[in-house]
Design an enzyme around this catalytic site. Structure first.
Site, PDB file in Angstrom:
ATOM      1  N   ASP A   1      -5.134 -31.610 -21.510  1.00  0.00           N
ATOM      2  CA  ASP A   1      -6.403 -30.882 -21.663  1.00  0.00           C
ATOM      3  C   ASP A   1      -7.512 -31.806 -22.153  1.00  0.00           C
ATOM      4  O   ASP A   1      -8.694 -31.470 -22.059  1.00  0.00           O
ATOM      5  CB  ASP A   1      -6.231 -29.752 -22.692  1.00  0.00           C
ATOM      6  CG  ASP A   1      -5.979 -28.400 -22.042  1.00  0.00           C
ATOM      7  OD1 ASP A   1      -6.367 -28.233 -20.873  1.00  0.00           O
ATOM      8  OD2 ASP A   1      -5.411 -27.523 -22.708  1.00  0.00           O
TER       9      ASP A   1
ATOM     10  N   LYS B   1      -1.561 -22.000 -13.173  1.00  0.00           N
ATOM     11  CA  LYS B   1      -1.306 -23.435 -13.404  1.00  0.00           C
ATOM     12  C   LYS B   1       0.067 -23.818 -12.868  1.00  0.00           C
ATOM     13  O   LYS B   1       0.233 -24.862 -12.235  1.00  0.00           O
ATOM     14  CB  LYS B   1      -1.429 -23.757 -14.906  1.00  0.00           C
ATOM     15  CG  LYS B   1      -2.880 -23.721 -15.381  1.00  0.00           C
ATOM     16  CD  LYS B   1      -3.013 -23.747 -16.886  1.00  0.00           C
ATOM     17  CE  LYS B   1      -4.466 -23.528 -17.295  1.00  0.00           C
ATOM     18  NZ  LYS B   1      -4.663 -23.362 -18.736  1.00  0.00           N
TER      19      LYS B   1
ATOM     20  N   GLN C   1      -1.320 -23.005 -24.390  1.00  0.00           N
ATOM     21  CA  GLN C   1      -2.358 -22.046 -23.983  1.00  0.00           C
ATOM     22  C   GLN C   1      -2.978 -21.385 -25.217  1.00  0.00           C
ATOM     23  O   GLN C   1      -2.254 -20.919 -26.106  1.00  0.00           O
ATOM     24  CB  GLN C   1      -1.708 -20.990 -23.068  1.00  0.00           C
ATOM     25  CG  GLN C   1      -2.687 -20.082 -22.375  1.00  0.00           C
ATOM     26  CD  GLN C   1      -3.535 -20.801 -21.333  1.00  0.00           C
ATOM     27  OE1 GLN C   1      -3.045 -21.596 -20.551  1.00  0.00           O
ATOM     28  NE2 GLN C   1      -4.823 -20.504 -21.332  1.00  0.00           N
TER      29      GLN C   1
END
Ligand code: NAD
Length: 312
Positions: A120, A53, A97
């Protein structure tokens, strides 16, 4: 032979657009969008994802920062960090995460991220916006799925779509997006009876079950479009590993188009994360409101057009 929907190429095109949007923001005197990734503990898979990422951010000019916290970080300290990032105007996207260590309440932590920075798209506020067709940040993989479908069927009005899997991160948001695009949607899962017959009627099949090669050739009608979200790591005879999707790819060559695994949905997920970060930054900097107009590549009736007189 079915056309192959090349997720890698489509993700590259999306990255180019994202990069151009970043350049436009900077050229008009704004800071480059900023994404912060929080990693708690040393889960090896998470390390790989985070590295990917961060690298992807560099490709398109997004500023990225990392907060690496030890596995014994207290929930309170993590929540304090998120609160400070929520308040930081230089941070436009926050990604925590998962999995988090067992002593931390993952749901509570994810809900503490500001919905406006929740790139997200998992925050209940964004889930609510998605299900009511009122903009918000759309989860990355479902957004990627819709963009891939759009390359083959730009108008889904009245099409029969079947979604296999009803998870909060893939199946349900995909179903909502398909509904918003005026498809007739059947959501199926492990307890669904007669799945082959249901699939046989579908113009579009989105398989997100995590069940290797579940969808057989005779489940697929001639000319259907198949999006294979599933990824299962399987060991080969020579001791190596390969990725297997939810669709028996070779049996489905009578489809109109199909995504491969790997190289289909996978590459779209990170590209959509970058797009979401720029979307969040634009909203905070130039007040893009709830129109979500950056999602121009998604077939939709209401979600991304901000239509006031939307049908239900
Ligand atoms: P999940 O385990 O949370 O949900 C799976 C869903 O599929 C459940 O609703 C279950 O009822 C259904 N299901 C399972 N087996 C089934 C069967 N035999 N028949 C019908 N339905 C069945 O999984 P998830 O997080 O939604 O992920 C699904 C798959 O997508 C996994 O393989 C995952 O690795 C993959 N995935 C890929 C990406 C990507 O970027 N490409 C992103 C997220 C998930």
């Amino acid at each position: 032979m079915a056309d192959i929907i090349d997720g890698r190429a489509i993700a590259r095109q999306l990255d180019e657009k994202t990069k151009a949007q970043v350049e436009e923001l900077v050229a008009t005197g704004h800071p480059a969008p900023g994404l912060t990734v929080i990693l708690v503990g040393e889960d090896p898979a998470s390390e790989v994802y985070v590295r990917r990422k961060i690298k992807a951010c560099e490709r398109v000019g997004i500023r990225s920062s990392e907060h690496r916290l030890p596995a014994d970080t207290s929930q309170e300290d993590l929540l304090d960090l998120i609160a400070s990032l929520n308040a930081d105007p230089e941070v436009h996207g926050i990604l925590c995460q998962v999995p988090l260590p067992d002593h931390i309440d993952t749901r509570l932590v994810l809900r503490s991220i500001s919905p406006d920075k929740d790139v997200d798209g998992f925050h209940p506020v964004n889930v609510g916006r998605l299900s009511t067709g009122t903009g918000g940040i759309v989860p990355c993989t479902p957004l990627g799925v819709m963009m891939l479908i759009n390359t083959v069927i730009p108008d889904l009005t009245g099409k029969d779509a079947v979604v296999i899997g009803k998870s909060n991160i893939v199946g349900k948001p995909v179903a909502n997006l398909l509904l918003d695009a005026e498809a007739t949607v059947t959501v199926t899962h492990i307890y669904t009876h007669g799945l082959p017959a249901i699939c046989r009627k579908a113009d579009v099949i989105v398989a997100a079950a995590g069940a290797p090669e579940l969808v057989k050739g005779d489940w697929v009608k001639e000319g259907a479009v198949i999006i294979d979200v599933g990824i299962t790591r399987q060991e080969t005879e020579d001791g190596k590993t390969k990725l297997v999707g939810d669709v028996a790819f070779d049996e489905c060559q009578h489809a109109k188009a199909i995504t491969p695994v790997p190289g289909g949905v996978g590459p779209m997920t990170i590209a959509c994360l970058l797009a979401n970060t720029v979307q969040a930054a634009r909203r905070s900097m130039v007040g893009n409101g709830d129109t979500g107009s950056d999602y121009a590549d998604v077939p939709s009736r209401t979600m991304f057009t901000g239509s006031a007189s939307k049908p239900n």
